[in-house]
Design a protein around this motif. Structure first.
Motif, PDB file in Angstrom:
ATOM      1  N   UNK A   1     -78.276 -79.648 -43.697  1.00  0.00           N
ATOM      2  CA  UNK A   1     -78.749 -80.317 -44.914  1.00  0.00           C
ATOM      3  C   UNK A   1     -79.806 -81.337 -44.520  1.00  0.00           C
ATOM      4  N   UNK A   2     -80.981 -81.243 -45.115  1.00  0.00           N
ATOM      5  CA  UNK A   2     -82.039 -82.227 -44.893  1.00  0.00           C
ATOM      6  C   UNK A   2     -82.671 -82.567 -46.238  1.00  0.00           C
ATOM      7  N   UNK A   3     -83.389 -83.657 -46.279  1.00  0.00           N
ATOM      8  CA  UNK A   3     -84.060 -84.061 -47.514  1.00  0.00           C
ATOM      9  C   UNK A   3     -85.399 -84.701 -47.186  1.00  0.00           C
ATOM     10  N   UNK A   4     -86.349 -84.493 -48.075  1.00  0.00           N
ATOM     11  CA  UNK A   4     -87.657 -85.150 -47.976  1.00  0.00           C
ATOM     12  C   UNK A   4     -87.990 -85.713 -49.344  1.00  0.00           C
ATOM     13  N   UNK A   5     -88.756 -86.778 -49.333  1.00  0.00           N
ATOM     14  CA  UNK A   5     -89.100 -87.455 -50.567  1.00  0.00           C
ATOM     15  C   UNK A   5     -90.605 -87.554 -50.682  1.00  0.00           C
ATOM     16  N   UNK A   6     -91.138 -87.032 -51.786  1.00  0.00           N
ATOM     17  CA  UNK A   6     -92.560 -87.188 -52.059  1.00  0.00           C
ATOM     18  C   UNK A   6     -92.811 -88.604 -52.544  1.00  0.00           C
ATOM     19  N   UNK A   7     -94.019 -88.889 -52.935  1.00  0.00           N
ATOM     20  CA  UNK A   7     -94.327 -90.238 -53.398  1.00  0.00           C
ATOM     21  C   UNK A   7     -93.724 -90.474 -54.777  1.00  0.00           C
TER      22      UNK A   7
ATOM     23  N   UNK B   1     -93.327 -96.491 -46.848  1.00  0.00           N
ATOM     24  CA  UNK B   1     -92.392 -97.230 -46.000  1.00  0.00           C
ATOM     25  C   UNK B   1     -91.364 -98.023 -46.809  1.00  0.00           C
ATOM     26  N   UNK B   2     -91.485 -98.024 -48.135  1.00  0.00           N
ATOM     27  CA  UNK B   2     -90.502 -98.688 -48.987  1.00  0.00           C
ATOM     28  C   UNK B   2     -89.314 -97.776 -49.303  1.00  0.00           C
ATOM     29  N   UNK B   3     -89.412 -96.504 -48.925  1.00  0.00           N
ATOM     30  CA  UNK B   3     -88.384 -95.518 -49.263  1.00  0.00           C
ATOM     31  C   UNK B   3     -87.742 -94.959 -47.999  1.00  0.00           C
ATOM     32  N   UNK B   4     -86.415 -94.894 -47.986  1.00  0.00           N
ATOM     33  CA  UNK B   4     -85.685 -94.417 -46.823  1.00  0.00           C
ATOM     34  C   UNK B   4     -84.658 -93.367 -47.251  1.00  0.00           C
ATOM     35  N   UNK B   5     -84.549 -92.302 -46.475  1.00  0.00           N
ATOM     36  CA  UNK B   5     -83.511 -91.302 -46.678  1.00  0.00           C
ATOM     37  C   UNK B   5     -82.555 -91.391 -45.499  1.00  0.00           C
ATOM     38  N   UNK B   6     -81.263 -91.466 -45.813  1.00  0.00           N
ATOM     39  CA  UNK B   6     -80.237 -91.477 -44.765  1.00  0.00           C
ATOM     40  C   UNK B   6     -79.086 -90.567 -45.186  1.00  0.00           C
ATOM     41  N   UNK B   7     -78.247 -90.223 -44.226  1.00  0.00           N
ATOM     42  CA  UNK B   7     -77.167 -89.270 -44.440  1.00  0.00           C
ATOM     43  C   UNK B   7     -75.836 -89.939 -44.115  1.00  0.00           C
ATOM     44  N   UNK B   8     -74.908 -89.904 -45.067  1.00  0.00           N
ATOM     45  CA  UNK B   8     -73.601 -90.514 -44.845  1.00  0.00           C
ATOM     46  C   UNK B   8     -72.765 -89.641 -43.924  1.00  0.00           C
ATOM     47  N   UNK B   9     -71.904 -90.293 -43.141  1.00  0.00           N
ATOM     48  CA  UNK B   9     -71.026 -89.560 -42.228  1.00  0.00           C
ATOM     49  C   UNK B   9     -69.642 -90.189 -42.202  1.00  0.00           C
ATOM     50  N   UNK B  10     -68.683 -89.357 -41.885  1.00  0.00           N
ATOM     51  CA  UNK B  10     -67.308 -89.818 -41.676  1.00  0.00           C
ATOM     52  C   UNK B  10     -67.021 -90.008 -40.200  1.00  0.00           C
ATOM     53  N   UNK B  11     -67.909 -89.530 -39.360  1.00  0.00           N
ATOM     54  CA  UNK B  11     -67.696 -89.587 -37.918  1.00  0.00           C
ATOM     55  C   UNK B  11     -68.659 -90.602 -37.317  1.00  0.00           C
ATOM     56  N   UNK B  12     -68.120 -91.689 -36.847  1.00  0.00           N
ATOM     57  CA  UNK B  12     -68.952 -92.688 -36.196  1.00  0.00           C
ATOM     58  C   UNK B  12     -68.534 -92.799 -34.738  1.00  0.00           C
ATOM     59  N   UNK B  13     -69.390 -93.336 -33.886  1.00  0.00           N
ATOM     60  CA  UNK B  13     -69.028 -93.446 -32.465  1.00  0.00           C
ATOM     61  C   UNK B  13     -67.756 -94.257 -32.221  1.00  0.00           C
ATOM     62  N   UNK B  14     -67.428 -95.171 -33.129  1.00  0.00           N
ATOM     63  CA  UNK B  14     -66.247 -96.004 -32.943  1.00  0.00           C
ATOM     64  C   UNK B  14     -64.949 -95.323 -33.368  1.00  0.00           C
ATOM     65  N   UNK B  15     -65.063 -94.246 -34.142  1.00  0.00           N
ATOM     66  CA  UNK B  15     -63.879 -93.550 -34.644  1.00  0.00           C
ATOM     67  C   UNK B  15     -63.552 -92.356 -33.749  1.00  0.00           C
TER      68      UNK B  15
END
Length: 146
Positions: free
Chosen positions: A36-42, A54-68
Motif C-alpha cells: 500500500x502506497x499513497x501520493x498526494x498531488x497539489x 512541503x506543507x503536506x506529509x503522508x505517513x503510514x500507521x503501524x502496530x509494530x514498532x521497534x520497542x514492541x
C-alpha cells in the motif's frame, strides 16, 4: 483479494493558519494486503496559489514498532514508508498550514495504490481565517499549591 470502495467521500481536513491538522484513509482486506502506497498531488484553492508541497506529509500507521516485541492491538506509530504485511493499513495525511496561507477550501487528490490498483481519493483542506500564535508569542501560567 482486496477491493476499494467505488464511491468515496472526500477526506476532509480543517485547520487554522500556522496550525496542523490530520486525517486518514484506511485500506483493509480479508488477508494480507499487497503493498500500500499513497501520493498526494497539489492542493489548490479556487483562486490563488496552491498549498506548498512541503506543507503536506503522508505517513503510514503501524502496530509494530521497534520497542514492541509483538504487534500491538493499537496503531501506535507513524512511519514514512508503508510497513507491509498487514490486513489493514491506515494512511495519514498531515497538513502544516503556513501562517500566510489564504483562508478557504483547497482541493486535490490522494492516490492510494494497493498493489497495482490505484484509487483516487478526493481531499479537501479548509484553512480557517484564524492564525495560531507562534509559541514565542504565547505565555504560560503555572500555579503550585502545597
Amino acid at each position: 483479494m482486496c477491493s476499494l470502495a467505488l464511491s468515496l467521500q472526500p477526506l476532509r481536513l480543517g485547520g487554522p493558519r500556522n496550525g496542523t491538522c490530520s486525517g486518514q484513509v484506511v485500506v483493509s482486506a480479508d488477508g494480507v494486503l499487497p503493498k500500500v502506497t499513497a501520493t498526494l498531488g497539489s492542493l489548490s484553492p479556487a483562486k490563488g496559489a496552491p498549498m506548498p508541497k512541503d506543507a503536506l506529509t503522508i505517513r503510514y500507521a503501524t502496530r509494530k514498532t521497534p520497542l514492541m516485541k509483538d504487534a500491538s492491538a493499537y496503531f501506535d506509530a507513524l512511519l514514512d514508508a508503508p510497513p507491509g504485511d498487514a490486513s489493514m493499513q491506515p494512511v495519514w495525511v498531515t497538513a502544516s498550514v503556513p501562517a500566510d496561507a489564504k483562508p478557504g477550501i483547497y482541493t486535490g487528490t490522494l492516490s492510494v495504490s494497493v498493489g497495482d490498483k490505484v484509487t483516487p481519493v478526493p481531499i479537501e483542506l479548509t484553512v480557517c481565517d484564524w492564525k495560531v500564535p507562534a509559541p514565542r508569542d504565547g505565555q504560560s501560567i503555572v500555579g503550585l499549591f502545597p
